[in-house]
Design a protein around this motif. Structure first.
Motif, PDB file in Angstrom:
ATOM      1  N   UNK A   1       8.346  15.044 -15.696  1.00 28.60           N
ATOM      2  CA  UNK A   1       7.647  14.483 -14.533  1.00 28.60           C
ATOM      3  C   UNK A   1       7.089  13.087 -14.814  1.00 28.60           C
ATOM      4  N   UNK A   2       6.893  12.340 -13.747  1.00 29.21           N
ATOM      5  CA  UNK A   2       6.320  10.995 -13.850  1.00 29.21           C
ATOM      6  C   UNK A   2       4.939  11.069 -14.479  1.00 29.21           C
ATOM      7  N   UNK A   3       4.584  10.048 -15.277  1.00 30.12           N
ATOM      8  CA  UNK A   3       3.264  10.015 -15.911  1.00 30.12           C
ATOM      9  C   UNK A   3       2.314   9.055 -15.201  1.00 30.12           C
ATOM     10  N   UNK A   4       2.838   8.286 -14.247  1.00 26.45           N
ATOM     11  CA  UNK A   4       2.004   7.369 -13.474  1.00 26.45           C
ATOM     12  C   UNK A   4       2.408   7.430 -12.006  1.00 26.45           C
ATOM     13  N   UNK A   5       1.545   6.875 -11.174  1.00 27.96           N
ATOM     14  CA  UNK A   5       1.840   6.660  -9.760  1.00 27.96           C
ATOM     15  C   UNK A   5       2.193   5.191  -9.597  1.00 27.96           C
TER      16      UNK A   5
ATOM     17  N   UNK B   1       0.779  -1.233   0.000  1.00 24.61           N
ATOM     18  CA  UNK B   1       0.000   0.000   0.000  1.00 24.61           C
ATOM     19  C   UNK B   1       0.810   1.283   0.000  1.00 24.61           C
ATOM     20  N   UNK B   2       2.134   1.178   0.052  1.00 27.27           N
ATOM     21  CA  UNK B   2       2.962   2.387   0.041  1.00 27.27           C
ATOM     22  C   UNK B   2       3.118   2.934  -1.375  1.00 27.27           C
ATOM     23  N   UNK B   3       3.194   4.249  -1.479  1.00 32.54           N
ATOM     24  CA  UNK B   3       3.428   4.908  -2.758  1.00 32.54           C
ATOM     25  C   UNK B   3       4.939   5.064  -2.932  1.00 32.54           C
ATOM     26  N   UNK B   4       5.451   4.549  -4.043  1.00 34.91           N
ATOM     27  CA  UNK B   4       6.878   4.669  -4.355  1.00 34.91           C
ATOM     28  C   UNK B   4       7.142   6.032  -4.968  1.00 34.91           C
ATOM     29  N   UNK B   5       6.295   6.431  -5.905  1.00 34.24           N
ATOM     30  CA  UNK B   5       6.327   7.783  -6.464  1.00 34.24           C
ATOM     31  C   UNK B   5       4.951   8.108  -7.011  1.00 34.24           C
ATOM     32  N   UNK B   6       4.714   9.423  -7.178  1.00 32.72           N
ATOM     33  CA  UNK B   6       3.414   9.901  -7.644  1.00 32.72           C
ATOM     34  C   UNK B   6       3.516  10.530  -9.024  1.00 32.72           C
ATOM     35  N   UNK B   7       2.419  10.437  -9.735  1.00 34.67           N
ATOM     36  CA  UNK B   7       2.267  11.108 -11.023  1.00 34.67           C
ATOM     37  C   UNK B   7       2.604  12.590 -10.853  1.00 34.67           C
ATOM     38  N   UNK B   8       3.322  13.137 -11.810  1.00 33.44           N
ATOM     39  CA  UNK B   8       3.750  14.538 -11.856  1.00 33.44           C
ATOM     40  C   UNK B   8       4.925  14.873 -10.941  1.00 33.44           C
ATOM     41  N   UNK B   9       5.411  13.915 -10.146  1.00 34.98           N
ATOM     42  CA  UNK B   9       6.627  14.157  -9.369  1.00 34.98           C
ATOM     43  C   UNK B   9       7.832  14.131 -10.301  1.00 34.98           C
TER      44      UNK B   9
ATOM     45  N   UNK C   1      -0.433   3.306 -12.090  1.00 32.67           N
ATOM     46  CA  UNK C   1      -1.771   3.818 -12.393  1.00 32.67           C
ATOM     47  C   UNK C   1      -1.778   5.323 -12.537  1.00 32.67           C
ATOM     48  N   UNK C   2      -2.803   5.813 -13.231  1.00 30.60           N
ATOM     49  CA  UNK C   2      -3.086   7.241 -13.347  1.00 30.60           C
ATOM     50  C   UNK C   2      -4.415   7.450 -12.644  1.00 30.60           C
TER      51      UNK C   2
END
Length: 147
Positions: free
Chosen positions: A89-93, A40-48, A64-65
């Protein structure tokens, strides 16, 4: 913790590194950091900022987006690879579906390695040129039409 040899073996399975000589992959393995995330942890987020590439050793990661799934990365699969070549920037989370263990390569450290080890750059460029050639052949076979 993985040894450098084990990291090299893992990196050999990454498409973009298949034409990089094994002894040169040792330099990348030396900067590859082993990291762990809980379910459940986020490694990176979209737009980061895209600052690193990941190779999944164990577990599953949802790319995912928003709520729309793009794909699920599983053991031995890489994601975030374009962070090594592009600072967009990242395009997905990326969110873990299970506990996960990964190799992480920081893009700045990667660029530093490339500056000192031209054979790595040559291997990556050879791989990308091959992919582009294959794509162009597919397009020419279909007459440029999408199916």
């Amino acid at each position: 913790m993985l040894t450098v040899v084990e990291k090299v073996a893992a990196l050999q399975n990454v498409d973009v590194f298949t034409d990089v000589p094994t002894e040169q992959l040792a330099y990348l393995a030396a900067i590859a950091e082993e990291v762990e995330y809980k379910e459940g942890e986020v490694i990176y987020k979209e737009q980061e900022a895209a600052d690193s590439f990941y190779l999944l050793l164990e577990g599953e990661v949802r790319l995912h987006q928003g709520q729309q799934d793009i794909t699920v990365a599983r053991a031995t699969e890489a994601f975030g690879i374009w962070a090594l070549f592009d600072d967009e920037p990242r395009v997905v989370t990326a969110t873990t579906l299970t506990d996960a263990r990964l190799l992480r390569i920081d893009s700045e450290r990667f660029v530093d390695i490339l500056a000192d080890h031209v054979q790595i750059s040559q291997g990556i460029l050879k791989n990308l040129a091959s992919r582009l050639r294959t794509l162009l052949e597919r397009v020419s076979l279909t007459g440029g039409k999408s199916h």
